[in-house]
Design a protein around this motif. Structure first.
Motif, PDB file in Angstrom:
ATOM      1  N   ALA A 188      62.054  71.676  43.376  1.00 63.19           N
ATOM      2  CA  ALA A 188      61.969  72.950  42.653  1.00 63.19           C
ATOM      3  C   ALA A 188      62.475  72.770  41.226  1.00 63.19           C
ATOM      4  N   GLY A 189      63.598  72.032  41.093  1.00 64.58           N
ATOM      5  CA  GLY A 189      64.141  71.783  39.758  1.00 64.58           C
ATOM      6  C   GLY A 189      63.139  71.055  38.892  1.00 64.58           C
ATOM      7  N   LEU A 190      62.466  70.079  39.480  1.00 65.15           N
ATOM      8  CA  LEU A 190      61.462  69.306  38.748  1.00 65.15           C
ATOM      9  C   LEU A 190      60.357  70.218  38.229  1.00 65.15           C
ATOM     10  N   MET A 191      59.895  71.125  39.130  1.00 65.50           N
ATOM     11  CA  MET A 191      58.813  72.028  38.743  1.00 65.50           C
ATOM     12  C   MET A 191      59.246  72.924  37.588  1.00 65.50           C
ATOM     13  N   ILE A 192      60.476  73.439  37.705  1.00 68.29           N
ATOM     14  CA  ILE A 192      60.954  74.334  36.642  1.00 68.29           C
ATOM     15  C   ILE A 192      61.040  73.579  35.322  1.00 68.29           C
ATOM     16  N   ALA A 193      61.595  72.358  35.415  1.00 66.32           N
ATOM     17  CA  ALA A 193      61.731  71.562  34.190  1.00 66.32           C
ATOM     18  C   ALA A 193      60.368  71.307  33.576  1.00 66.32           C
ATOM     19  N   ALA A 194      59.398  70.960  34.435  1.00 62.79           N
ATOM     20  CA  ALA A 194      58.050  70.681  33.921  1.00 62.79           C
ATOM     21  C   ALA A 194      57.459  71.926  33.277  1.00 62.79           C
ATOM     22  N   ALA A 195      57.644  73.061  33.929  1.00 62.13           N
ATOM     23  CA  ALA A 195      57.087  74.296  33.386  1.00 62.13           C
ATOM     24  C   ALA A 195      57.685  74.602  32.028  1.00 62.13           C
ATOM     25  N   ILE A 196      59.014  74.423  31.907  1.00 61.98           N
ATOM     26  CA  ILE A 196      59.663  74.680  30.612  1.00 61.98           C
ATOM     27  C   ILE A 196      59.132  73.702  29.566  1.00 61.98           C
ATOM     28  N   THR A 197      58.939  72.460  29.979  1.00 60.86           N
ATOM     29  CA  THR A 197      58.403  71.469  29.056  1.00 60.86           C
ATOM     30  C   THR A 197      57.058  71.930  28.484  1.00 60.86           C
ATOM     31  N   ILE A 198      56.225  72.452  29.365  1.00 56.18           N
ATOM     32  CA  ILE A 198      54.892  72.880  28.909  1.00 56.18           C
ATOM     33  C   ILE A 198      55.013  73.881  27.765  1.00 56.18           C
ATOM     34  N   THR A 199      55.938  74.806  27.916  1.00 56.81           N
ATOM     35  CA  THR A 199      56.034  75.839  26.879  1.00 56.81           C
ATOM     36  C   THR A 199      56.695  75.315  25.612  1.00 56.81           C
ATOM     37  N   MET A 200      57.540  74.285  25.733  1.00 55.83           N
ATOM     38  CA  MET A 200      58.295  73.848  24.559  1.00 55.83           C
ATOM     39  C   MET A 200      57.603  72.741  23.772  1.00 55.83           C
ATOM     40  N   THR A 201      56.759  71.973  24.445  1.00 58.14           N
ATOM     41  CA  THR A 201      56.276  70.749  23.809  1.00 58.14           C
ATOM     42  C   THR A 201      55.322  71.048  22.659  1.00 58.14           C
ATOM     43  N   SER A 202      55.223  70.110  21.747  1.00 58.80           N
ATOM     44  CA  SER A 202      54.288  70.289  20.640  1.00 58.80           C
ATOM     45  C   SER A 202      53.135  69.303  20.772  1.00 58.80           C
ATOM     46  N   SER A 203      53.061  68.623  21.883  1.00 61.26           N
ATOM     47  CA  SER A 203      51.962  67.681  22.072  1.00 61.26           C
ATOM     48  C   SER A 203      51.109  68.135  23.234  1.00 61.26           C
ATOM     49  N   ARG A 204      49.835  68.126  23.034  1.00 60.52           N
ATOM     50  CA  ARG A 204      48.936  68.582  24.098  1.00 60.52           C
ATOM     51  C   ARG A 204      49.007  67.666  25.301  1.00 60.52           C
ATOM     52  N   LEU A 205      49.027  66.380  25.034  1.00 60.61           N
ATOM     53  CA  LEU A 205      49.019  65.411  26.114  1.00 60.61           C
ATOM     54  C   LEU A 205      50.224  65.633  27.021  1.00 60.61           C
ATOM     55  N   MET A 206      51.341  65.885  26.349  1.00 66.11           N
ATOM     56  CA  MET A 206      52.589  66.128  27.075  1.00 66.11           C
ATOM     57  C   MET A 206      52.431  67.372  27.956  1.00 66.11           C
ATOM     58  N   ALA A 207      51.851  68.377  27.410  1.00 68.08           N
ATOM     59  CA  ALA A 207      51.692  69.627  28.163  1.00 68.08           C
ATOM     60  C   ALA A 207      50.824  69.398  29.391  1.00 68.08           C
ATOM     61  N   VAL A 208      49.719  68.644  29.202  1.00 65.99           N
ATOM     62  CA  VAL A 208      48.833  68.378  30.332  1.00 65.99           C
ATOM     63  C   VAL A 208      49.571  67.575  31.395  1.00 65.99           C
ATOM     64  N   ALA A 209      50.306  66.591  30.935  1.00 60.58           N
ATOM     65  CA  ALA A 209      51.040  65.768  31.882  1.00 60.58           C
ATOM     66  C   ALA A 209      52.037  66.610  32.665  1.00 60.58           C
ATOM     67  N   ALA A 210      52.741  67.487  31.944  1.00 68.06           N
ATOM     68  CA  ALA A 210      53.734  68.339  32.608  1.00 68.06           C
ATOM     69  C   ALA A 210      53.059  69.277  33.601  1.00 68.06           C
ATOM     70  N   LEU A 211      51.887  69.749  33.227  1.00 74.25           N
ATOM     71  CA  LEU A 211      51.117  70.611  34.142  1.00 74.25           C
ATOM     72  C   LEU A 211      50.772  69.834  35.401  1.00 74.25           C
ATOM     73  N   GLY A 212      50.405  68.579  35.196  1.00 79.40           N
ATOM     74  CA  GLY A 212      50.126  67.713  36.334  1.00 79.40           C
ATOM     75  C   GLY A 212      51.334  67.580  37.231  1.00 79.40           C
ATOM     76  N   VAL A 213      52.509  67.426  36.614  1.00 80.54           N
ATOM     77  CA  VAL A 213      53.738  67.287  37.403  1.00 80.54           C
ATOM     78  C   VAL A 213      53.927  68.522  38.293  1.00 80.54           C
ATOM     79  N   VAL A 214      53.706  69.696  37.705  1.00 75.49           N
ATOM     80  CA  VAL A 214      53.842  70.925  38.502  1.00 75.49           C
ATOM     81  C   VAL A 214      52.887  70.882  39.679  1.00 75.49           C
ATOM     82  N   GLY A 215      51.636  70.492  39.387  1.00 76.68           N
ATOM     83  CA  GLY A 215      50.627  70.467  40.435  1.00 76.68           C
ATOM     84  C   GLY A 215      50.985  69.506  41.559  1.00 76.68           C
ATOM     85  N   TYR A 216      51.393  68.301  41.177  1.00 80.28           N
ATOM     86  CA  TYR A 216      51.737  67.308  42.205  1.00 80.28           C
ATOM     87  C   TYR A 216      52.944  67.767  43.012  1.00 80.28           C
ATOM     88  N   SER A 217      53.873  68.416  42.350  1.00 80.07           N
ATOM     89  CA  SER A 217      55.053  68.914  43.068  1.00 80.07           C
ATOM     90  C   SER A 217      54.637  69.959  44.108  1.00 80.07           C
TER      91      SER A 217
END
Lengths: 769, 503
Positions: free
Chosen positions: A605-634
């Motif tokens: 759950a912590g991982l998912m939350i962290a990934a979700a926050i990353t998506i909103t904070m990041t300034s790189s698209r690739l990073m956001a997609v990757a973080a979205l992937g992390v949420v999905g895999y979790s």
């Protein structure tokens, strides 16, 4: 009788063609229709005078009780005779007045259409039929008022008239429906017998108010009166027709028609008498301060309508009799005077009475018509106007329940104004010193002076031989309005009584007002606050307000940005749900079982939350997609933990696919830019937290209910028995849900092909541009 | 061991014949299109398919031949009743007129692709299925079948930016709102344990009597479904896509979309709320959602009509007007939640939809007729003096404008009359009054269109007369007038349409 109504609409269709083919004589040809109608209706006079009623009904919408029902009785006969008779004179008058106008054919079409609608209103015996014709009069009068559509003022006037009367019409519809529901019938002639049901029902007051709004708007009663003076922009034949006998009297007609079923209550007396009285005084007061002939006539028309409404509000037999006589005489003399005003305008080029004088010499026939009409308007014997005024005074003195003194004083004042106005519109232009006018005055053509002379002649004939000509017929007319039989006696001489004294006072005071007009005008000038604060101004403010509001709304909601659209939807939904939840849901029943949660679940759950926050904070698209992937895999991992490997498999593959696709797409997009301001980020944050919290609460509610699964035990029991498989998940995938799996595979395959096609196509298609 | 597979008779397949024919026809044509070079034939074949389907639908509605039995089909997934038949007819007529008015437009704007007509047929099938869904999952699937072709159609003018943008917006917001619908369906399933509307209504009755978590689920589920479907029918505040999409999409697509999406959306709305969830009551009589829908209806009426006043572009004006008209149908829907009024409200909505379909497609068709090849020429200025140049076109447009205003003797009046009467029956007088008042406001902008055509002079260039589009216009104008003059046609058609299971 249906043909009598419909013939006007038919004639309206062919009128332009007729006009094109015969040109000069089209007026004389087309006048035959209103004349024939007049003759047709007049032929029923004897029957009606004997107290008969003639009714026709044609089924139209049976299940809605809408019939094309028509009924001819004393009241409707009076109206249809006025409408068709004056209509005939106006067709003639218009043919000369607009002889050089290129769109004369169109004028005939509108005029005949209007006439037919008016006949429909007067004859209708079904509430819905009546409303339909009522609206048709609004529309056709709109076309008539806007006939000189090259002028901005003309269009504005027509628009104002349409909006006021149209809005009133809709209120009327609502009121009529309420009455229909309450009385359980849509036939107007049946309403009177259900008077008690209607008046004691809870819907009486709203129904009455709505209907009155409709009638008042149509008949230019305060505070809806302001459209009528503007409508003087119309060509004079139109004003003569619409504003003497027809359109504006439709409201009065309906009041009279519904008087037996709605009248007689305290509300009726208070509102109808009050509004009518107020209107007749205000308009009468303004009338003699103008110098434009048509403006004077317009305000006296409003005032006269006020008198009619005022009398119907009193509602005694005498008052009704007065109203009906006055209605007839006003239609006659006002029609005549409007035509006279038009002739003067046509022949001299001005309507300003300050510039007119001594026209009696150059326009003798017109002067005769004008003189008779004005004498009737001023109420001098032996004209019908005198009789009308006498009855009005009698009626006000007799209205014992309703402050007779006040009513009489009001009527007296209104009539004094009327006398002064009558003097202004005839004495000033036709006598005195000749004035210099834009055109050299000469007599108008026959088609134009015949109308005033005929109408003026009628007021004289009816006045002299009132008892002979009108007695029996008006007994029926008054009975139709009063609701009970009423004996009508008419005569010029009633003996030396208060009424006669009042008549003399009226004449003298009116005469004095006219004589000393120049001295009085400056004194009353400051009293005219109406133009700045009146309903006209209110209408303008309201109108602009609506426009401003509309553009504001569009700018706010419709700014073209998808993100705002999404935001609005989410915000609305969250607010609605939060509202529902706080009022409907008992939060104590929701329990949290924190003890059962294991450590690795916390970590996930912590991982998912962290990934979700990353998506909103990041300034790189690739990073956001990757973080979205992390949420999905979790999420997929969560499925694994809770024993749903098939779901997890699907989730894994979809997640992989979407990450790959997203990366491919993002690769082509321009560089990431940060558009949002801290404020908008804060706002978005609040909405996001709101929605997230909402969904979380929702899930908590769902999980607090013990889960009753019927499927798991079923699969566990039957996977071997039915499908001969030991691995339940496998059996589910390939057997129990075999079709599902096939569908999923197909969908994924199709999607892959689609992506391939897109990737292959894109560069070449962009080159083609 | 397994039960024998059901036969065609068991499944009552023939009851669904119109939609089956349409879907199969479209599928076959999709392949055949690859080999037909002259796209005129694709259009003609599509029209033929729609026509055959329409004839069967009319037979079913008129009860002339026994084509399938009325009642459920496909083991309860599909409902074939008078409501279904009427929805079928309206959707098919919309599709037929949609094809007619599209052909020349597509040809002269170089968009003549065969898949256009096929997508159009698929979305019509979706609308028809929405009207016949007896199961929440069916509603979702048919909603997607309705929507996805529409997303593509609105973007078919690729690579023109407005068209692409409208498709993208429509798709993203549509997908988003679909997710609400699914969420709502899931919650209702969680509460009722069934997706079948006939079973949900029974469970919902027992649920509403006890204070339980299930009740919240049902409530929130109904709310989410309302959002999802409210988006489809463009109810405020879920309407924002409408002006952008209607303006950006090619005009014939807008014409068709404005009608068919509403037909499908409201058909499903009525099925779910009136049949499935009429009684999540708070102990009182009327369903809980009546208040919510009243608010939505009021907002939709006000916003649609007020903002339409300001519009300069005809397509955008008609977009707001179509939002406003959704408001009138929402009135009927709200009335449907009052016990005893359900059926007459559903009938009122059907009448309104039928009247609206003819009128609105017609109005957009006129816009398509005057639009230039580069998709300009649709503003208020471009119709100035149209009455002189193209008197029949102006005449038809006037008929549509009067009908949209709700002036008697046109179809629009009949629709409004039914709706207001249903509202009165349901005791929603304030809403009916608001409806009447906003109609008055609407007269302002509709009359302005007529005014510009007849009383202003202008020298805008209008494309040449277009044969098929004209025939579409004749049909819509005639329909608008005939339904207005002879209202008993609609009345007979909808009289047996009944949705409420519980009374």
């Amino acid at each position: 009788m249906l043909y009598a109504v419909v013939s006007g609409f038919g004639a309206a269709l062919v009128a332009p063609l007729i006009h094109q083919s015969v040109r000069r004589w089209s007026g004389w040809l087309l006048v035959l229709l209103p004349l024939a109608l007049f003759g047709y209706f007049a032929s029923h006079m004897e029957q009606i005078s004997d107290g008969e009623k003639i009714a026709f009904a044609y089924t139209w919408v049976p299940s809605l009780d809408v019939e094309l029902a028509f009924m001819l009785d004393g009241l409707s006969l009076l109206f249809v005779l006025l409408v068709s008779g004056i209509g005939a004179l106006i067709v003639l008058y218009g043919s000369a007045y607009l002889a050089d106008h290129p769109q004369l054919g169109r004028f005939y079409a509108y005029l005949l259409m209007f006439m037919a609608s008016m006949l429909g209103v007067a004859l209708a015996d079904n509430l819905i039929t009546l409303f339909i014709f009522w609206e048709l009069t609004s529309i056709s009068s709109y076309l008539l008022i806007a006939f000189k559509h090259d002028y901005e003022s003309s269009r504005e006037a027509a628009k104002k008239a349409l909006i006021v009367t149209g809005a009133g019409g809709l209120a009327l519809l609502a009121g009529l429906i309420l009455v229909g529901i309450e009385a359980d019938t849509w036939t107007i002639s049946e309403l009177a017998s259900r008077k008690d049901v209607i008046q004691e029902g809870g819907l009486y007051l709203p129904a009455l108010l709505l209907i009155l709004v409709g009638c008042f708007a149509k008949s230019a009663q305060f505070p809806f009166h302001f459209w009528l003076p503007y409508a003087m922009e119309a060509p004079t034949p139109v004003s003569a027709y619409l504003h003497s006998a027809t359109m504006v009297k439709a409201g009065v007609y309906l009041l009279a028609r519904l008087h037996p079923s709605l009248g007689g209550t305290d509300e009726w007396h208070a509102i109808v008498t009050g509004v009518g009285g107020l209107t007749m005084l205000i308009a009468g007061f303004i009338a003699w301060q103008h110098t434009d002939l048509k403006k004077i006539l317009a305000y006296t028309t409003i005032s006269a309508l006020g008198i009619l409404v005022f009398l119907l509000g009193i509602g005694t037999g005498l008052a009704v009799k007065g109203a009906m006589i006055f209605l007839l005489v006003h239609s006659l003399y006002k029609g005549a005077l409007f035509m006279v005003a038009g002739s003067i305008d046509h022949e001299t080029g001005t309507r300003d009475i300050a510039q007119l004088g001594d026209l009696a010499k150059s326009m003798p026939f017109t002067a005769v018509g004008a003189g008779l009409a004005a004498l009737s308007m001023a109420g001098l014997p032996p004209l019908l106007g005198f009789i009308g005024k006498e009855i009005i005074y009698e009626a006000t003195q007799e209205a014992h329940d309703l402050l007779p003194l006040v009513l009489t004083a009001a009527a007296l004042l209104a009539n004094i104004f009327n006398v002064a106005a009558a003097a202004m519109v005839t004495l000033k232009p036709f006598t005195g010193q000749a004035a210099h006018t834009p055109k050299h005055p000469h007599e108008a053509p026959l088609a134009m002076w015949i109308g005033p002379v005929v109408l003026g002649g009628f007021t004289l004939a009816f006045g002299v031989a009132s008892n002979l000509l009108l007695k029996d017929f008006f007994a029926q007319t008054v009975a139709a309005v009063y609701g009970k039989p009423y004996e009508v006696k008419l005569g010029l001489w009633h003996g030396l009584n208060t009424t006669l004294v009042l008549s003399v006072v009226t004449l003298v005071a009116g005469g004095l007002l006219y004589a000393y007009l120049r001295q009085i005008l400056p004194i009353v000038k400051p009293l005219n606050v109406g133009e700045k604060l009146g309903p006209d101004r209110l209408y303008d403010i309201g109108f602009e307000g609506i426009l401003d509001f509309a553009s504001l709304t569009e700018r706010f909601f419709q700014n073209g940005h998808l993100r705002y659209y999404l935001m609005t939807i989410i915000f609305t939904l969250s607010s609605l749900l939060i509202l529902t939840m706080t009022t409907q849901i008992d939060f104590d029943s929701i329990q949290l079982n924190v003890d059962d949660v294991l450590l690795h679940e916390y970590l996930l759950a912590g991982l998912m939350i962290a990934a979700a926050i990353t998506i909103t904070m990041t300034s790189s698209r690739l990073m956001a997609v990757a973080a979205l992937g992390v949420v999905g895999y979790s999420v997929a991992l969560l499925y694994v933990f809770y024993g749903a490997p098939d779901l997890a498999m699907t989730q894994f593959s979809i997640e992989t696919l979407s990450v790959v696709v997203l990366v491919l797409v993002l690769y082509r997009l321009p560089k990431f830019k940060d558009f949002s301001t801290p404020r908008s980020r804060a706002r978005d944050g609040i909405i996001a937290v709101m929605f997230g919290g909402l969904v979380t609460t929702l899930i908590l509610i769902i999980t607090s209910e013990p889960l009753q699964s019927r499927l798991s035990p079923y699969f566990a029991e039957n996977s071997y028995v039915l499908a001969k498989g030991h691995n339940v998940v496998n059996v589910i995938l390939v057997d129990f849900r075999g079709f599902d799996t096939m569908g999923e595979i197909t969908v994924l395959g199709v999607a892959a092909i689609g992506i391939f096609a897109l990737l292959k196509l894109r560069p070449s298609s962009r080159k083609e541009e | 061991m397994f039960p024998a597979p059901p036969t065609f008779e068991d499944l009552n397949v023939w009851a669904a014949l119109p939609v089956i024919i349409l879907s199969l026809w479209a599928s076959v044509l999709l392949v055949a299109d690859r080999f037909i070079n002259n796209k005129f034939y694709v259009a003609a074949y599509s029209l033929l398919g729609v026509g055959i389907s329409l004839v069967i639908a009319l037979f079913q509605a008129g009860d002339l031949f026994d084509i399938g039995e009325s009642g459920t089909a496909f083991e309860g997934m599909f409902m074939a009743d008078q409501f279904t038949y009427v929805v079928n007819i309206v959707a098919l007529i919309s599709a037929a007129i949609g094809i007619l008015i599209s052909y020349e437009y597509l040809e002269r704007t170089k968009l003549d692709r065969g898949e256009y007509y096929i997508l159009l047929m698929f979305s019509a099938a979706g609308a028809m299925l929405m009207g016949s869904s007896n199961n929440l999952s069916m509603i979702f699937i048919s909603l997607e079948l309705l929507s996805i072709p529409l997303y593509i159609l609105s973007g078919i003018r690729r690579p023109q930016e407005e068209s692409e943008e409208s498709a993208m917006k429509y798709f993203l917001l549509g997908a988003f709102s679909s997710s609400f619908l699914v969420y709502g369906i899931a919650l209702v399933f969680g509460a009722a344990g069934s997706l079948d509307l006939g079973e949900i209504v029974v469970v919902a009755q027992t649920i509403s009597e006890q204070e339980a978590t299930q009740r919240y689920l049902l409530l929130i589920g109904a709310g989410l479904i309302t959002v999802g479907l409210g988006f489809k029918v463009a109810a405020v505040p879920f309407h924002m896509w409408t002006p952008d999409v209607y303006q950006g999409a090619p005009t014939p697509v807008t014409a068709y979309m404005s009608s068919v999406a509403k037909v499908g959306g409201f058909a499903a709305f009525l099925r779910v709320l009136v049949t499935g969830l009429p009684i999540i009551a708070e102990g009182g009589d009327a369903a809980v959602w009546v208040d919510t829908l009243q608010i939505l209806a009021a907002l939709t009426l006000l916003l649609g009509n007020l903002v339409a006043i300001m519009q300069y572009d005809l397509k955008r004006l008609l977009a707001y007007s179509s939002i406003a008209h959704a408001g009138y149908i929402l009135i009927a829907l709200a009335a449907g939640g009052v016990p005893g009024v359900g059926d007459s409200a559903a009938q009122a909505a059907l009448v309104y939809l039928a009247a609206y379909a003819f009128t609105n497609i017609g109005a957009f068709a006129v816009v398509a007729a005057i639009e230039k090849d580069d998709s300009t020429g649709t503003t208020m200025d471009d119709i100035k003096g149209l009455a002189v140049k193209r008197p029949w076109l102006a005449g038809a447009m006037s008929v549509f404008m009067f009908s949209l205003t709700g002036i008697p003797l046109t179809a629009g009046f009949i629709g409004k009359f039914w709706v207001f009467r249903a509202a009165m029956d349901a005791g929603l007088e304030p809403l009916a009054v608001l409806g009447v008042l906003t109609s008055a406001i609407s007269a302002f902008y509709y009359v302005r269109v007529v005014w510009n055509m007849y009383f202003e002079t202008g020298d805008a260039v209008v494309p040449e007369r277009q044969q098929y589009l004209t025939s579409g216009l004749v049909i819509t104008a005639a329909g608008t007038l005939i339904l207005g003059l002879l209202p008993f046609i609609l009345e007979n058609l909808v009289r047996d349409a009944s949705l409420a299971i519980l009374r």
